[in-house]
Design an enzyme around this catalytic site. Structure first.
Site, mmCIF file in Angstrom:
data_model
loop_
_atom_site.group_PDB
_atom_site.id
_atom_site.type_symbol
_atom_site.label_atom_id
_atom_site.label_comp_id
_atom_site.label_asym_id
_atom_site.label_seq_id
_atom_site.Cartn_x
_atom_site.Cartn_y
_atom_site.Cartn_z
ATOM 1 N N SER A 133 0.842 -1.190 0.000
ATOM 2 C CA SER A 133 0.000 0.000 0.000
ATOM 3 C C SER A 133 0.876 1.237 0.000
ATOM 4 O O SER A 133 1.972 1.234 0.581
ATOM 5 C CB SER A 133 -0.896 0.025 1.243
ATOM 6 N N TYR A 147 -1.894 -0.015 10.049
ATOM 7 C CA TYR A 147 -1.937 -0.510 8.675
ATOM 8 C C TYR A 147 -0.642 -0.152 7.951
ATOM 9 O O TYR A 147 -0.022 -1.008 7.312
ATOM 10 C CB TYR A 147 -3.149 0.088 7.952
#
Length: 188
Positions: A133, A147
């Site tokens: 990501s 995250y």
């Protein structure tokens, strides 16, 4: 070729499975969502006429993931570590439970999958694709520390695989998507 894709029931994982099926690969699809996974498999078998095996596995359960690897056949040629979870959580609200859940699914399962893939290929090189990501390198969304940290670890895993196993013919790539319109992204 046989491609193993985690988080394949919907979103990015399902799209990846469709592209591999379109190219004629046989598929091994993992997800925690059994009904959605079966629906995906039926569609791919019908549309692309490829062999699709499904496995309902909670990637946060290391013992279940290792048991999957003990029984998977054939050992895949390609591993796509796509599955991941996220939710915004302010630093002062992060607790051990949320830390463990995100790190177990987003990081630990990737390491286990990579380890088992390399070990079980018996000296035959393969390909690993880690879906990371943009949050790993540039915070784009507020309160995504856990995250981002889990995905930054994935970058380190990918670099280590290339350094340690590239000389033996292994390929490992990391893809860092930004915001994608998926069920999870839309819900957030």
């Amino acid at each position: 070729k046989t491609a193993l894709i985690t988080g394949a029931a919907q979103g990015i994982g399902r799209a990846i499975a469709e592209r591999y099926a379109e190219a004629g690969a046989n598929l091994q699809l993992l997800d925690v969502s059994k009904d959605l996974l079966e629906e995906t498999a039926v569609t791919l078998r019908k549309q692309y006429l490829v062999n699709v095996k499904t496995y309902t596995v909670d990637l946060g359960d290391s013992a279940a993931l290792e048991a999957f690897w003990d029984n998977v056949s054939p050992v895949p040629d390609v591993l796509v570590n796509n599955a991941g979870i996220f939710w915004p959580k302010r630093l002062e609200k992060i607790d051990t439970e949320s830390y463990d859940k995100i790190m177990n699914i987003n990081t630990k399962s990737v390491i286990i999958n990579c380890r088992e893939m390399v070990k079980r290929r018996g000296g035959r090189p393969g390909t690993i694709v880690n879906i990371c990501s943009i949050e790993a390198v540039k915070g784009m969304t507020y309160d995504m520390m856990l995250y981002g940290a889990s995905k930054a670890a994935m970058l380190a895993v990918s670099r280590a695989i290339v350094k340690d196993h590239g000389k033996d013919g292994w390929k490992c790539n990391t893809i860092l998507p930004g915001g994608v319109s998926t069920p999870g992204g839309t819900a957030m």
